[in-house]
Design an enzyme around this catalytic site. Structure first.
Site, PDB file in Angstrom:
ATOM      1  N   SER A  25       5.983  -8.378   1.536  1.00 12.70           N
ATOM      2  CA  SER A  25       7.338  -7.116   1.761  1.00 12.70           C
ATOM      3  C   SER A  25       8.301  -7.824   2.327  1.00 12.70           C
ATOM      4  O   SER A  25       8.263  -8.648   3.232  1.00 12.70           O
ATOM      5  CB  SER A  25       6.479  -6.049   2.395  1.00 12.70           C
ATOM      6  OG  SER A  25       7.400  -5.107   2.639  1.00 12.70           O
ATOM      7  N   TYR A  51       0.741  -2.480   9.067  1.00 10.49           N
ATOM      8  CA  TYR A  51       1.144  -2.797   7.940  1.00 10.49           C
ATOM      9  C   TYR A  51       2.147  -4.095   8.055  1.00 10.49           C
ATOM     10  O   TYR A  51       1.713  -5.231   7.327  1.00 10.49           O
ATOM     11  CB  TYR A  51       1.705  -1.741   7.306  1.00 10.49           C
ATOM     12  CG  TYR A  51       2.564  -2.166   5.810  1.00 10.49           C
ATOM     13  CD1 TYR A  51       1.790  -2.175   4.692  1.00 10.49           C
ATOM     14  CD2 TYR A  51       3.912  -2.657   5.592  1.00 10.49           C
ATOM     15  CE1 TYR A  51       2.383  -2.332   3.575  1.00 10.49           C
ATOM     16  CE2 TYR A  51       4.481  -2.719   4.517  1.00 10.49           C
ATOM     17  CZ  TYR A  51       3.538  -2.558   3.474  1.00 10.49           C
ATOM     18  OH  TYR A  51       4.173  -2.933   2.211  1.00 10.49           O
TER      19      TYR A  51
HETATM   20  N1  LIG Z   1       6.426   0.461  -2.747  1.00 12.70           N
HETATM   21  C1  LIG Z   1       7.334  -0.426  -2.044  1.00 12.70           C
HETATM   22  O1  LIG Z   1       8.345   0.003  -1.717  1.00 12.70           O
HETATM   23  C2  LIG Z   1       6.634  -1.702  -1.494  1.00 12.70           C
HETATM   24  C3  LIG Z   1       7.547  -2.461  -0.686  1.00 12.70           C
HETATM   25  C4  LIG Z   1       7.126  -3.745  -0.159  1.00 12.70           C
HETATM   26  C5  LIG Z   1       5.798  -3.993  -0.473  1.00 12.70           C
HETATM   27  N2  LIG Z   1       4.960  -3.287  -1.355  1.00 12.70           N
HETATM   28  C6  LIG Z   1       3.556  -3.903  -1.604  1.00 12.70           C
HETATM   29  O2  LIG Z   1       3.533  -3.674  -3.175  1.00 12.70           O
HETATM   30  C7  LIG Z   1       1.882  -3.505  -3.186  1.00 12.70           C
HETATM   31  C8  LIG Z   1       1.481  -2.482  -4.416  1.00 12.70           C
HETATM   32  O3  LIG Z   1       1.805  -1.094  -3.460  1.00 12.70           O
HETATM   33  P1  LIG Z   1       2.668  -0.095  -4.478  1.00 12.70           P
HETATM   34  O4  LIG Z   1       3.573   0.460  -3.575  1.00 12.70           O
HETATM   35  O5  LIG Z   1       2.513  -0.185  -5.630  1.00 12.70           O
HETATM   36  O6  LIG Z   1       1.472   1.134  -3.987  1.00 12.70           O
HETATM   37  P2  LIG Z   1       0.436   2.177  -4.882  1.00 12.70           P
HETATM   38  O7  LIG Z   1      -0.218   2.824  -3.578  1.00 12.70           O
HETATM   39  O8  LIG Z   1       1.293   2.915  -5.725  1.00 12.70           O
HETATM   40  O9  LIG Z   1      -0.590   1.105  -5.378  1.00 12.70           O
HETATM   41  C9  LIG Z   1      -1.369   0.506  -4.765  1.00 12.70           C
HETATM   42  C10 LIG Z   1      -2.683   0.232  -5.673  1.00 12.70           C
HETATM   43  O10 LIG Z   1      -3.717  -0.465  -4.889  1.00 12.70           O
HETATM   44  C11 LIG Z   1      -4.941   0.262  -5.165  1.00 12.70           C
HETATM   45  N3  LIG Z   1      -5.703  -0.311  -4.079  1.00 12.70           N
HETATM   46  C12 LIG Z   1      -5.863   0.146  -2.768  1.00 12.70           C
HETATM   47  N4  LIG Z   1      -6.918  -0.275  -2.088  1.00 12.70           N
HETATM   48  C13 LIG Z   1      -7.531  -1.149  -2.914  1.00 12.70           C
HETATM   49  C14 LIG Z   1      -8.727  -1.871  -2.717  1.00 12.70           C
HETATM   50  N5  LIG Z   1      -9.283  -1.835  -2.009  1.00 12.70           N
HETATM   51  N6  LIG Z   1      -8.987  -2.550  -3.917  1.00 12.70           N
HETATM   52  C15 LIG Z   1      -8.406  -2.608  -4.976  1.00 12.70           C
HETATM   53  N7  LIG Z   1      -7.210  -1.769  -5.326  1.00 12.70           N
HETATM   54  C16 LIG Z   1      -6.649  -0.973  -4.127  1.00 12.70           C
HETATM   55  C17 LIG Z   1      -4.525   1.577  -5.317  1.00 12.70           C
HETATM   56  O11 LIG Z   1      -5.811   2.364  -5.792  1.00 12.70           O
HETATM   57  C18 LIG Z   1      -3.342   1.528  -6.025  1.00 12.70           C
HETATM   58  O12 LIG Z   1      -3.462   1.410  -7.491  1.00 12.70           O
HETATM   59  C19 LIG Z   1       1.333  -3.442  -1.941  1.00 12.70           C
HETATM   60  O13 LIG Z   1       0.731  -4.708  -1.480  1.00 12.70           O
HETATM   61  C20 LIG Z   1       2.662  -3.071  -1.023  1.00 12.70           C
HETATM   62  O14 LIG Z   1       2.180  -3.405   0.485  1.00 12.70           O
HETATM   63  C21 LIG Z   1       5.369  -2.056  -1.858  1.00 12.70           C
END
Ligand SMILES: NC(=O)c1ccc[n+]([C@@H]2O[C@H](COP(=O)([O-])OP(=O)(O)OC[C@H]3O[C@@H](n4cnc5c(N)ncnc54)[C@H](O)[C@@H]3O)[C@@H](O)[C@H]2O)c1
Length: 290
Positions: free
Chosen positions: A153, A166
């Site tokens: 991130s 986080y």
């Molecule tokens: N959305 C953003 O702006 C953003 C920014 C920076 C980084 N990220 C990173 O992107 C990645 C995806 O996040 P997102 O924003 O799509 O969130 P999201 O909550 O929409 O999706 C996350 C997915 O991970 C799954 N998950 C959670 N715990 C789990 C586990 N123990 N085992 C297997 N699956 C699991 C959830 O069920 C969900 O389907 C993460 O690593 C997050 O930190 C997101």
């Protein structure tokens, strides 16, 4: 005469291969899975939310693609071992692995219960480490070229109060990816490593339903962050297309918002070079944690 469709670099690199995407039941992971499916990959959508992963695969199949949904808790090392064993046995060599599953945790460090701290680090950090530990030996054995993306991130470039758990996890993943890259270089392995750095992407990460164990005092902030992503976030499918295109070029740094990352990296560089005290980020001045 119909014009021949241009084959993009990512379709050339990834088409026909096997992709494993963790956290593929929602958000960025679902976007990556759909994009990999559209590029002609067989997609293994792994998620603790089996219904979500199933939905993603149904969407891929509806568009003529191939995939399988597997329920996996990435916090459990043995479940990633079982996933790797299953995928190699059933689908063959894995060409693309994205360790994407992650959760947000909001609240002052001392108010977050031990269980929530452990869960955050187990999913965000150990989930990535054990994904690599389970898949890399099998990838090395095939001797084929493959690609690993670990999702970190822009949080890995800075500091932010009340999202400490986080932030810690994303700094750790960034460091892990850098060292892994060098380890595979030492081994002269044909495995590319990318650090995938999302900026702001419209997903469910700040949804209230993902707040189990967080202090009540942090829920205003969680809500404000959810609203910010809804309003300003990039669509997950657009971010995913950018990520896979950059991975196909063999880049280490893979971005959705390169300018945001550059500005934060420059600030981090100045902070380290100047040995400054931590600087309150502008957005943190509006943090709604009581
Ligand atoms: N959305 C953003 O702006 C953003 C920014 C920076 C980084 N990220 C990173 O992107 C990645 C995806 O996040 P997102 O924003 O799509 O969130 P999201 O909550 O929409 O999706 C996350 C997915 O991970 C799954 N998950 C959670 N715990 C789990 C586990 N123990 N085992 C297997 N699956 C699991 C959830 O069920 C969900 O389907 C993460 O690593 C997050 O930190 C997101």
């Amino acid at each position: 005469m119909r014009e021949k469709q241009a084959v993009t670099r990512d379709a050339e690199v990834f088409g026909g291969g096997v992709a494993v995407i963790t956290g593929a039941g929602s958000g960025i992971g679902a976007g990556l899975a759909r994009r990999a499916g559209a590029l002609g990959m067989t997609v293994i959508a792994a998620d603790i939310d089996e219904a979500g992963a199933g939905q993603t695969v149904a969407e891929i199949v509806a568009r003529g693609g191939r995939g399988e949904a597997v329920r996996v808790d990435v916090a459990r090392a043995e479940e990633l071992d079982a996933l790797a064993e299953h995928v190699f046995a059933r689908h063959g060599a894995v060409r693309l692995l994205v360790n994407n599953a992650g959760i947000e945790t909001v609240g002052y460090s001392w108010e977050i219960p031990a269980d929530r701290w452990d869960r955050t680090l187990a999913i965000n950090v150990h989930g990535v480490i054990h994904g690599v530990r389970a898949f890399v030996p099998r990838m090395l054995e095939t001797g084929q070229e493959c690609w690993i993306g670990n999702v970190t991130s822009v949080a890995a470039f800075g500091h932010m109060p009340a999202q400490t758990a986080y932030m810690v996890s994303k700094h750790a993943v960034q460091s892990f990816s850098e060292c892994l890259y060098l380890e595979l270089e030492l081994k002269q392995a044909p495995i590319h490593v990318s650090s995938i750095v999302p900026g702001t992407v419209r997903t469910a990460i700040f949804d209230a339903r993902n707040n189990a164990g967080e202090p009540a005092s942090a829920q205003g902030h969680r809500g404000a962050m959810a609203a910010m992503l809804d309003e300003h976030g990039m669509a997950a499918d657009d971010a995913a297309a950018l990520f896979l295109a950059q991975m196909a070029e063999g880049r280490f740094w893979v971005h959705s918002h390169p300018e945001m990352a550059e500005a934060m990296a420059a600030a981090r560089g100045a902070f380290l070079a100047g040995q400054l005290a931590p600087v309150m980020p502008e957005i943190a001045r509006h943090i709604a944690v009581e």
